[in-house]
Write an enzyme that holds these catalytic residues in place. Sequence first.
Site, PDB file in Angstrom:
ATOM      1  CG  ASP A  18      -1.730  -1.126   1.471  1.00 21.89           C
ATOM      2  OD1 ASP A  18      -2.059  -1.782   0.479  1.00 21.89           O
ATOM      3  OD2 ASP A  18      -2.077  -1.398   2.641  1.00 21.89           O
TER       4      ASP A  18
HETATM    5  N1  URA Z   1      -1.087  -5.940   3.990  1.00 28.21           N
HETATM    6  C1  URA Z   1      -1.589  -4.688   3.976  1.00 28.21           C
HETATM    7  O1  URA Z   1      -2.614  -4.418   4.587  1.00 28.21           O
HETATM    8  N2  URA Z   1      -0.925  -3.764   3.283  1.00 28.21           N
HETATM    9  C2  URA Z   1       0.225  -3.976   2.623  1.00 28.21           C
HETATM   10  O2  URA Z   1       0.792  -3.074   2.023  1.00 28.21           O
HETATM   11  C3  URA Z   1       0.723  -5.298   2.642  1.00 28.21           C
HETATM   12  C4  URA Z   1       0.056  -6.259   3.341  1.00 28.21           C
END
Ligand code: URA
Length: 252
Positions: free
Chosen positions: A113
């Site tokens: 993310d």
């Molecule tokens: N899980 C998440 O919630 N975000 C990420 O970036 C990776 C794994």
Amino acid sequence: MTRAVTARLDRLLGNMGYGSRREIATLAKAGRIVLDGVALRDADRRIGVTADLARRMTVDGEALDPPPGLVLMLHKPLGVTCSHKEAGPLVYGLLPPRWRRREPAISTVGRLDKATSGLLLLTDDGELLHRIIAPRSRIAKRYRATLARPLEGHEAAAFASGTLVLEGEAAPLLPAAFERVSERVALLTVVEGRYHQVRRMFSAVGNHVTELHREGIGGLALPDDLAAGSYRVLGADELGRVLARGEEAAPG
Ligand code: URA
């Protein structure tokens, strides 16, 4: 016996972003492309594409970029997006401009993310990419999560159960390994790559992730000396550690 991969010089360098075939022919004629100390003046000649080419070839006196088949590890900083086309800063903007013109393109191996930092792999090898992200590979991803509320003590059992279902989904999650670090910090190792998985897992147990950082993939840890925003080419031994599933870290 494996057959050596060869490519026309103009095609190889063209696909690595060095310019059009015509531009590469001009560079070659001018003696600006050198292999093992010898100028390659014919851009249509074939050369062997080997991993050591970056050490043996120079263009305008500079070492050649890594040849096709490259794998990078990048310390993804907060605030950049794993996308080729979304608005705002993209992870690809952290790479040299020429690398962004390569064909096949360099892509992230899965995504983090925008608000997640940590170890991100990138490659131009589609087969390898799919091998790493394929659910059946079960390669462990280890995250350090900082939480809005204190841990309650039931999280390890919930995550290990193999019965936890995320909101909006039907299939339960595979067991994940949980380790408490402090009242609001935990390590979570998952073998799947569902959308926003770690944040949604903590939501499912009544908490909220305020910071998320990926520390490792398989048996490969993000090196301490790789600063946020920096990257480097992954060595064959390090790639082996990714694919080894990180047995000591992988649950189930
Ligand atoms: N899980 C998440 O919630 N975000 C990420 O970036 C990776 C794994």
